[in-house]
Each structure stands twice: as C-alpha cells, then as structure tokens.
Write a protein that holds these residues in place. Sequence first.
Motif, PDB file in Angstrom:
ATOM      1  N   UNK A  20     -25.016   9.366   5.340  1.00  0.00           N
ATOM      2  CA  UNK A  20     -24.396   9.962   3.845  1.00  0.00           C
ATOM      3  C   UNK A  20     -23.389   9.016   3.430  1.00  0.00           C
ATOM      4  N   UNK A  21     -23.667  10.370   2.066  1.00  0.00           N
ATOM      5  CA  UNK A  21     -22.687   9.652   0.843  1.00  0.00           C
ATOM      6  C   UNK A  21     -21.215  10.141   0.676  1.00  0.00           C
ATOM      7  N   UNK A  22     -21.216   8.512   0.545  1.00  0.00           N
ATOM      8  CA  UNK A  22     -19.339   8.314   0.909  1.00  0.00           C
ATOM      9  C   UNK A  22     -18.359   8.176  -0.802  1.00  0.00           C
ATOM     10  N   UNK A  23     -17.784   8.670  -0.825  1.00  0.00           N
ATOM     11  CA  UNK A  23     -17.040   8.784  -1.641  1.00  0.00           C
ATOM     12  C   UNK A  23     -15.619   8.385  -1.362  1.00  0.00           C
ATOM     13  N   UNK A  24     -14.710   7.692  -1.691  1.00  0.00           N
ATOM     14  CA  UNK A  24     -13.563   7.104  -2.071  1.00  0.00           C
ATOM     15  C   UNK A  24     -11.919   7.210  -3.080  1.00  0.00           C
ATOM     16  N   UNK A  25     -11.558   7.777  -2.954  1.00  0.00           N
ATOM     17  CA  UNK A  25      -9.867   8.042  -3.561  1.00  0.00           C
ATOM     18  C   UNK A  25      -8.999   7.297  -3.659  1.00  0.00           C
ATOM     19  N   UNK A  26      -8.337   6.861  -4.704  1.00  0.00           N
ATOM     20  CA  UNK A  26      -7.226   6.418  -4.144  1.00  0.00           C
ATOM     21  C   UNK A  26      -5.917   7.806  -5.185  1.00  0.00           C
ATOM     22  N   UNK A  27      -4.853   7.384  -3.941  1.00  0.00           N
ATOM     23  CA  UNK A  27      -3.786   8.115  -4.252  1.00  0.00           C
ATOM     24  C   UNK A  27      -3.748   9.203  -5.823  1.00  0.00           C
ATOM     25  N   UNK A  28      -4.029   8.861  -6.662  1.00  0.00           N
ATOM     26  CA  UNK A  28      -4.788   9.373  -8.215  1.00  0.00           C
ATOM     27  C   UNK A  28      -5.449  10.452  -8.245  1.00  0.00           C
TER      28      UNK A  28
ATOM     29  N   UNK B  84     -19.102  18.922   3.087  1.00  0.00           N
ATOM     30  CA  UNK B  84     -17.872  17.940   2.723  1.00  0.00           C
ATOM     31  C   UNK B  84     -16.739  17.308   3.439  1.00  0.00           C
ATOM     32  N   UNK B  85     -16.215  16.504   4.131  1.00  0.00           N
ATOM     33  CA  UNK B  85     -15.710  15.732   4.507  1.00  0.00           C
ATOM     34  C   UNK B  85     -14.604  15.418   3.943  1.00  0.00           C
ATOM     35  N   UNK B  86     -13.287  15.897   4.338  1.00  0.00           N
ATOM     36  CA  UNK B  86     -12.051  14.526   3.503  1.00  0.00           C
ATOM     37  C   UNK B  86     -11.421  14.039   4.308  1.00  0.00           C
ATOM     38  N   UNK B  87     -11.403  12.579   4.564  1.00  0.00           N
ATOM     39  CA  UNK B  87     -10.526  12.146   5.233  1.00  0.00           C
ATOM     40  C   UNK B  87      -9.175  11.283   5.117  1.00  0.00           C
ATOM     41  N   UNK B  88      -7.895  11.197   4.835  1.00  0.00           N
ATOM     42  CA  UNK B  88      -7.113  10.402   4.713  1.00  0.00           C
ATOM     43  C   UNK B  88      -7.215   8.723   5.199  1.00  0.00           C
ATOM     44  N   UNK B  89      -6.792   7.752   4.729  1.00  0.00           N
ATOM     45  CA  UNK B  89      -6.394   6.660   5.304  1.00  0.00           C
ATOM     46  C   UNK B  89      -5.123   6.240   5.372  1.00  0.00           C
ATOM     47  N   UNK B  90      -4.458   6.209   5.992  1.00  0.00           N
ATOM     48  CA  UNK B  90      -2.460   5.851   5.522  1.00  0.00           C
ATOM     49  C   UNK B  90      -2.354   4.822   6.988  1.00  0.00           C
ATOM     50  N   UNK B  91      -1.034   4.024   6.109  1.00  0.00           N
ATOM     51  CA  UNK B  91      -1.311   2.841   6.727  1.00  0.00           C
ATOM     52  C   UNK B  91      -0.781   2.779   8.229  1.00  0.00           C
ATOM     53  N   UNK B  92       0.214   2.243   8.573  1.00  0.00           N
ATOM     54  CA  UNK B  92       0.896   2.846   9.742  1.00  0.00           C
ATOM     55  C   UNK B  92       2.345   3.162   9.360  1.00  0.00           C
ATOM     56  N   UNK B  93       3.145   3.296   8.369  1.00  0.00           N
ATOM     57  CA  UNK B  93       3.729   4.337   8.742  1.00  0.00           C
ATOM     58  C   UNK B  93       3.177   6.184   8.143  1.00  0.00           C
ATOM     59  N   UNK B  94       2.286   5.986   8.254  1.00  0.00           N
ATOM     60  CA  UNK B  94       1.966   7.442   7.985  1.00  0.00           C
ATOM     61  C   UNK B  94       1.243   7.343   6.285  1.00  0.00           C
TER      62      UNK B  94
END
Length: 575
Positions: A238-246, A319-329
Amino acid sequence: MRFLLSTNAILPLISAVLSFLMIVYFIFKGKNSGLFICYICCQVMVFCWSLGYACELMSQEFSHKLLFIKINYFCICFLSLGWLVFCNLFVENKRFLNKKYIIAAAVIPVINYIIVLTNDYHKQFQVITETEKGRRLFFWVILGATYLYIFLGILVLASNYRNLKRNAKLQTIALILAVLIPIASNFLSVINILKVDYDLTPVSFSVTMLFVAIATFRYRFLDLAPIARKEIVENMNDSVLVLNIYNQVVDWNKAFVNNFINGGEIEKNTDLFMVMNRIQMLSSAKIDPDFIEAVSSSGVAGLTSEISLLNPNKKTYQIKVHAINNKHGEMLAKVLTFSDITEYINIMDELNDKNNELYAMNDELSKYASTVEELAIAKERNRFAHDVHDTLGHTMTLLISILEVANITYKNDVDTTGEKLREALKTSKEGLKELRRSISGLMPEKLSSNNFVTSIRNMFSDFRLSGIEIDFSVEGVEPLDMSKYSDVLYRVCQEALTNSVRHGKAKNINIFLRFQKGGIRLFIIDDGIGCGEIKKGFGLSGMEERLKTVNGSIVYGSDGESGFNLRIEIPFESD
C-alpha cells in the motif's frame, strides 16, 4: 594448556560471563532483523575479547599468551567495523549499506589484523617477549584506525539525531555513551593517565553494553523503531502519505513514489493540493475534489474515496484517511493509505458482466420455457385429441355396426337382438373406460396387460362383433422390448380398421404384420368402396404424427373403385 587464576583475570572473566549471558538472552528474546544480527555480532566480539584477555592473563605458557593476544586483536580490529555498520543500519544509511562500501570499509581491519599476525617477522606492531613488551608504529596505526571507525559511527548517529523521533533520540544517546565510556577508558590507559595493571576496555564494554541491554528491553530501545518500523512501511504494498496538521506532506513510502509520482521526487512540506495536481498531471488521475477538500478539514478520520489512474496503466486505488492523535485527543498528523483495488474492481466488473449475461440468458430461458410449455400443452392437446378421436371413433363405429344388426333382427330374432344389445352395452362401457384412460395419458388397457400381438388380436375380436371379417397373419418373432412401438402400432391399426368400417363400408380386412431384422412392417388391405381422390383428414394425419415419433412412415392408396390399403414401416433404433 596451563592456567592460573589471578586477581587481574577476575574482572575480564566476569565481563565474559556478562557478555555471554546477554548474547543468550538477546537470541531468545530479540527480534530477528539486520540491526539485531549486527548488534549480536558486536556482542560476540566483546565476549571473545573479554574471554581471550582473561585467558591471556591466566596462561602460564608464553606461546599460549601469544595465541590469545592474536585472538584479542581480531576482536579489536573488527569490533570497530561492526560498530560502524551497526550505526549505518540504525539510521538507514542505504548508500553505505551497499556491498561495495562495506567491503571497502573492511579492507583496513583486514590489513591491520594481517599486521598483527605477521608481527613475528617485522616486529613493527609490538615487541612481545617473555622479558620485554613494548608498542611500535603499527600499534598506533591500528589504534588510530579503530578510533576512526568508532568516531565515524558516532558521527553517523549524531548527524541524523535531529531527524529522529524522541524514542530514537534516546536510543542514539544511549548507544553513543555505551561506546564512548570504553573508548575513554582505553585512551586513558594507553596514554598512561589511568595507571592499572590490565586493560579495562573489554570490561568497560561489557558493563556499558549491559546497561544498553537493560534499557533495550525495559524501554524497548531496539524495538522496531526506527529501523524495522520504517522498513515495514517502505516495503508495504500500500502507498502511504503522511500530512501534518497544515496539510503539508511530511513523509511517504517508496510505493507512493512508484505508483503516483512515476518514480520521480517529492519535496517535504509540499501542499496536499499541489501533490494531487501533480498526480493528475502525471497519471491522468480522476480525483474527487470534494474528498480532497474534506481531507484538508479537521475531522478526517474514517474518510474513504477512490482514485483512478489512467497512465501508464489503468489502476484504481481506495484512499483511507487515518488521524494520529496525542493522548489528549489533539491531531498530530494525517495518514493517507492508498490500497490497490484494481483486481477487485475488475472482478466486480466481470461479475456484473456475467450477471447481465445471466439476466439475458434467464430472460431467454423464461421465453424458451414459456415456448416449451406452450409446445407441451399443444402436444398434449394433440395427443388427447388423437386418442379421443381413435377411442370414440372406434367405439362409435362398433356401436353403430352392432346396432344396425340389432335393428335388422329385432322383429324376427329377439334372442339375437338381445345379444347384440348386450354387446353394444359392453362396447360402450369399454369405450368409456378407454376414454378415461386417454384423458389420464395411459395406454389402452388391452395393450398394457398383454404383449402386442395378443392385444391386437383382442382388438380385432371387437370388430368381428359387428360382422367384419378380419384375416390377421404374423411373420417373425415379436421383439422382447416393444414398449416404444406397441402403442403407436395399436393406435394406427385401431384407426385404420375404424376408417375401413366407417368410411369404406368394408366387410373383409386383411392384415399382415412382419417382424424383420431391421424393423416392423404392417400391411392393411380392405374391400371397401374405395375413393378416387384421397382427402387426408384427422385420422390419416394422426397416423402420420404418431409414426413420426418412432421415425416410421406410412403409404396409403386406393384404385378408386374398391378397396383401400396402407403400408407402414417402422425401423428399429440401432444401438
């Protein structure tokens, strides 16, 4: 070999035991990877160095001491190379990990160890005798090369420190300290600042590596991150693309570059819209703009869409979008995974085509079934019509003939008239029974209970009641299996006799039945009034249709003045 345990040898022995225990523990608990194997190799060389140094101190024979010195320097020469390879594996310096670079880096340790092995000839490494021991030029060369490789490894770790994640940074600091402490003790011993009677370097290595081992399994320092985890991502289909919050691209894997950028390059911090526009230009892709807009918003977790590439090959990705969150959400990054579903789409398209074909075939089958049903109804209607025609015609003809006789005799011969009336009553009852059997689709009762010749003789006896003379002769032997032909022949004979009596007014009928090797022949000849022009009615048509079912044929005719004849042939089916 003779050994004498001394105080100086205790620490190296303890160091060797620690190294051995760590090696065993790592082998059973560690995860198999290139980084792990390299780490174990370094630990094995520390073990051999500590054990060899202890044996050197305890050995009572000078020749054995020389042997253990050579073993020790093998570990010293190649431990630094192992450390350098380990550091490049840790930061994934793929350029150095090319075989030709590793071989080139191994040349200096190999030359250094050859110098150690040939010291007896050139005496430029060390002066080692029973009474004298001193360092020479090549000792400092080997020491310098060892320090160089170790500091190059430290430089590799330090230069990539900024790009590492927090956990990887802790690993890097631990590894640098683990190698700097033994090197510092070695350096202080070599320049005689730290005055001890033996080399503390292998002991220092064992102790520091012990702390690294504890940290490894306590804090998972050598877990999949950063090496193995990144290798997994890089080698994903699978192809992976990582984006920051911007919505800027901060990372990707090799599959994404190969599949969407056609092997080109992509720069970090590139805006998502620019990346998607580039994909559209390179691959003629079809991307839902609403989906990209949704990804750019804050709540993206769980979004899915499809993207179709037309160049160089037609492919479809989910395409599936996943969110990476910290412990505070709070969202830290967004990960887009592109799964190749081309085969699935092709299978679904093929399935839809097959379904459409199936629907069309089902429609045709429904039409065919309807036609078959209509044909079956028509066939059954024709069968019923012919059977009723034959049964009623036969019965009514006999009744008419018998009643005509009774009408003639009722004044002069009451007994004969009564007998004829009883015969007429019996004939009508049998006719009614046969009519009911025809409605049920059963063969005539006389035919079902006897063989064909007996059944047809019984039928002739009914006609004789009306005063008709029937001469019947049979040639050949009736086949054992006549079930396929008997009903057809019975009905044909019944209709032929009925026609002879009703239309031909015949008084005498001759019937010849021949069973031959190839089939059956039947001849029916009467002395009726005949006919000049034969008009094929329901009776003759019924005969022809019945004979067609068994591939039979019929020929009929009359001389126009008297008599009517039929010739019927039915071939046997060949096996």
